[in-house]
Design a protein around this motif. Structure first.
Motif, PDB file in Angstrom:
ATOM      1  N   LEU A 109       0.838  -1.193   0.000  1.00 15.25           N
ATOM      2  CA  LEU A 109       0.000   0.000   0.000  1.00 15.25           C
ATOM      3  C   LEU A 109       0.876   1.246   0.000  1.00 15.25           C
ATOM      4  CD1 LEU A 109      -2.894   1.223   0.405  1.00 15.25           C
ATOM      5  CD2 LEU A 109      -2.468   1.061   2.855  1.00 15.25           C
ATOM      6  N   GLN A 110       2.013   1.171   0.686  1.00 14.83           N
ATOM      7  CA  GLN A 110       2.995   2.249   0.757  1.00 14.83           C
ATOM      8  C   GLN A 110       4.338   1.623   1.091  1.00 14.83           C
ATOM      9  OE1 GLN A 110       4.325   5.136  -0.310  1.00 14.83           O
ATOM     10  NE2 GLN A 110       2.269   5.933   0.146  1.00 14.83           N
ATOM     11  N   THR A 111       5.431   2.316   0.789  1.00 20.19           N
ATOM     12  CA  THR A 111       6.757   1.778   1.044  1.00 20.19           C
ATOM     13  C   THR A 111       7.681   2.869   1.562  1.00 20.19           C
ATOM     14  OG1 THR A 111       6.514   0.156  -0.754  1.00 20.19           O
ATOM     15  CG2 THR A 111       8.742   0.578   0.035  1.00 20.19           C
ATOM     16  N   VAL A 112       8.356   2.582   2.685  1.00 21.64           N
ATOM     17  CA  VAL A 112       9.474   3.400   3.135  1.00 21.64           C
ATOM     18  C   VAL A 112      10.705   2.821   2.448  1.00 21.64           C
ATOM     19  CG1 VAL A 112      10.707   4.347   5.119  1.00 21.64           C
ATOM     20  CG2 VAL A 112       8.304   3.667   5.354  1.00 21.64           C
ATOM     21  N   LYS A 113      11.395   3.657   1.690  1.00 24.13           N
ATOM     22  CA  LYS A 113      12.395   3.164   0.746  1.00 24.13           C
ATOM     23  C   LYS A 113      13.796   3.076   1.356  1.00 24.13           C
ATOM     24  CE  LYS A 113      10.090   2.920  -3.257  1.00 24.13           C
ATOM     25  NZ  LYS A 113      10.070   1.702  -4.095  1.00 24.13           N
ATOM     26  N   ALA A 114      14.532   2.060   0.914  1.00 23.62           N
ATOM     27  CA  ALA A 114      15.958   2.011   1.189  1.00 23.62           C
ATOM     28  C   ALA A 114      16.666   3.050   0.326  1.00 23.62           C
ATOM     29  CB  ALA A 114      16.507   0.617   0.894  1.00 23.62           C
ATOM     30  N   LEU A 135      -1.197  11.040  11.944  1.00 20.02           N
ATOM     31  CA  LEU A 135       0.208  10.683  11.804  1.00 20.02           C
ATOM     32  C   LEU A 135       0.552   9.413  12.583  1.00 20.02           C
ATOM     33  CD1 LEU A 135       1.954  14.170  12.098  1.00 20.02           C
ATOM     34  CD2 LEU A 135       1.457  12.862  10.017  1.00 20.02           C
ATOM     35  N   VAL A 136       1.372   8.584  11.954  1.00 19.24           N
ATOM     36  CA  VAL A 136       1.912   7.380  12.581  1.00 19.24           C
ATOM     37  C   VAL A 136       3.428   7.490  12.565  1.00 19.24           C
ATOM     38  CG1 VAL A 136       2.092   4.864  12.467  1.00 19.24           C
ATOM     39  CG2 VAL A 136      -0.042   5.989  11.798  1.00 19.24           C
ATOM     40  N   LEU A 153       4.390   8.823   8.918  1.00 19.17           N
ATOM     41  CA  LEU A 153       3.482   8.465   7.834  1.00 19.17           C
ATOM     42  C   LEU A 153       2.149   9.161   8.069  1.00 19.17           C
ATOM     43  CD1 LEU A 153       5.680   6.284   7.550  1.00 19.17           C
ATOM     44  CD2 LEU A 153       3.883   4.613   7.101  1.00 19.17           C
ATOM     45  N   ASP A 154       1.524   9.628   6.985  1.00 17.94           N
ATOM     46  CA  ASP A 154       0.234  10.306   7.059  1.00 17.94           C
ATOM     47  C   ASP A 154      -0.854   9.343   6.600  1.00 17.94           C
ATOM     48  OD1 ASP A 154      -1.989  11.914   6.908  1.00 17.94           O
ATOM     49  OD2 ASP A 154      -0.986  13.567   5.878  1.00 17.94           O
ATOM     50  N   ALA A 155      -1.636   8.841   7.557  1.00 17.49           N
ATOM     51  CA  ALA A 155      -2.679   7.867   7.228  1.00 17.49           C
ATOM     52  C   ALA A 155      -3.742   8.453   6.317  1.00 17.49           C
ATOM     53  CB  ALA A 155      -3.322   7.338   8.513  1.00 17.49           C
ATOM     54  N   ALA A 156      -3.992   9.759   6.450  1.00 19.64           N
ATOM     55  CA  ALA A 156      -5.016  10.404   5.623  1.00 19.64           C
ATOM     56  C   ALA A 156      -4.605  10.488   4.161  1.00 19.64           C
ATOM     57  CB  ALA A 156      -5.332  11.797   6.162  1.00 19.64           C
ATOM     58  N   GLN A 157      -3.314  10.364   3.894  1.00 16.30           N
ATOM     59  CA  GLN A 157      -2.793  10.434   2.528  1.00 16.30           C
ATOM     60  C   GLN A 157      -2.250   9.078   2.078  1.00 16.30           C
ATOM     61  OE1 GLN A 157      -3.117  13.192   0.638  1.00 16.30           O
ATOM     62  NE2 GLN A 157      -4.142  14.191   2.372  1.00 16.30           N
ATOM     63  N   GLY A 158      -2.922   8.009   2.497  1.00 19.16           N
ATOM     64  CA  GLY A 158      -2.504   6.681   2.085  1.00 19.16           C
ATOM     65  C   GLY A 158      -1.187   6.248   2.698  1.00 19.16           C
TER      66      GLY A 158
END
Length: 233
Positions: A109-114, A135-136, A153-158
């Protein structure tokens, strides 16, 4: 208390998963996620506890091209799971509901990138908590480069990544596990080759040069961590 693997599929799935690195309960305590680092898969098991037994059943094996040596897991809701891949990125995946499906392919759904953008390198463990609004906050152990990073991470923005920064570094030698206390007041980081746990007060002064508030010793190559509900242990 008796542990019951109540169907043959659960027993078979566990035997086939291979080397495991992390385990985490969903917030409702109904599902258990187990990271299979060499099989590049995540095993989900339905979990039910009664007065005298624990039943484990209905396995679902999650596969994804985004799983590259999955090492750390964290549920941020009953259907959203963070996966820290030592060989890649940190994807957030939506898992299917419990069913009789044996295998399922999932996409992030989303990725924190290396790499330089989100700072990750060999991410091995992750913890998360809501900090207000949508916010998470994530804490990620970057194992072999010896620091812990913080990400919003912003849950409201995916669950878009809003920010990334190094958080803890001084004295860490393969940070291999991370957790918040239930109140969020404390952070614990396992320090693999120092054979210790660093405890930090989670406040605005926390930074890369911060010394731990306390150090727990007497363990060997610590990895997984959780606080007790009263935060005393």
């Amino acid at each position: 208390m008796q542990l019951q693997l109540s169907d043959a599929g659960a027993r078979h799935a566990l035997s086939m998963l291979g080397r495991t690195e992390d385990v985490h309960f969903s917030p409702d305590n109904r599902r258990l996620a187990i990271a299979g680092i060499n099989s590049n898969s995540i095993l989900l098991l339905e979990y039910e506890r009664t007065a005298d037994s624990v039943e484990i059943r209905r396995p679902t094996l999650l596969r994804s091209e985004a799983f590259q040596q999955p090492h750390g897991l964290f549920w941020i809701s009953n259907d959203l799971l963070l996966v820290a891949n030592r060989g890649g990125d940190l994807p957030l995946v939506r898992v299917p509901p419990a069913s009789d499906v044996v295998e399922a392919d999932v996409v992030p759904l989303q990725t924190v990138k290396a790499g330089n953008l989100d700072l990750l390198e060999t991410p091995g463990s992750v913890a998360a908590r809501p900090i207000g609004g949508d916010l998470v906050e994530l804490l990620v152990c970057n194992n072999f480069v010896h620091f812990v990073s913080r990400h919003l991470l912003d849950a409201a923005q995916g669950y878009t990544v809003v920010s990334s920064e190094p958080l803890l570094r001084k004295g860490l030698d393969v940070p291999d596990g991370v957790t918040y206390s239930p109140s969020g007041r404390w952070i614990a980081v396992s320090n693999h080759y120092d054979h210790s746990i660093f405890i930090y007060r989670n406040d605005l002064d926390l930074g890369e040069a911060s010394e731990p508030t306390g150090i727990l010793r007497g363990m060997s190559y610590p990895h997984g961590l959780r606080f007790t509900p009263d935060e005393r242990f």
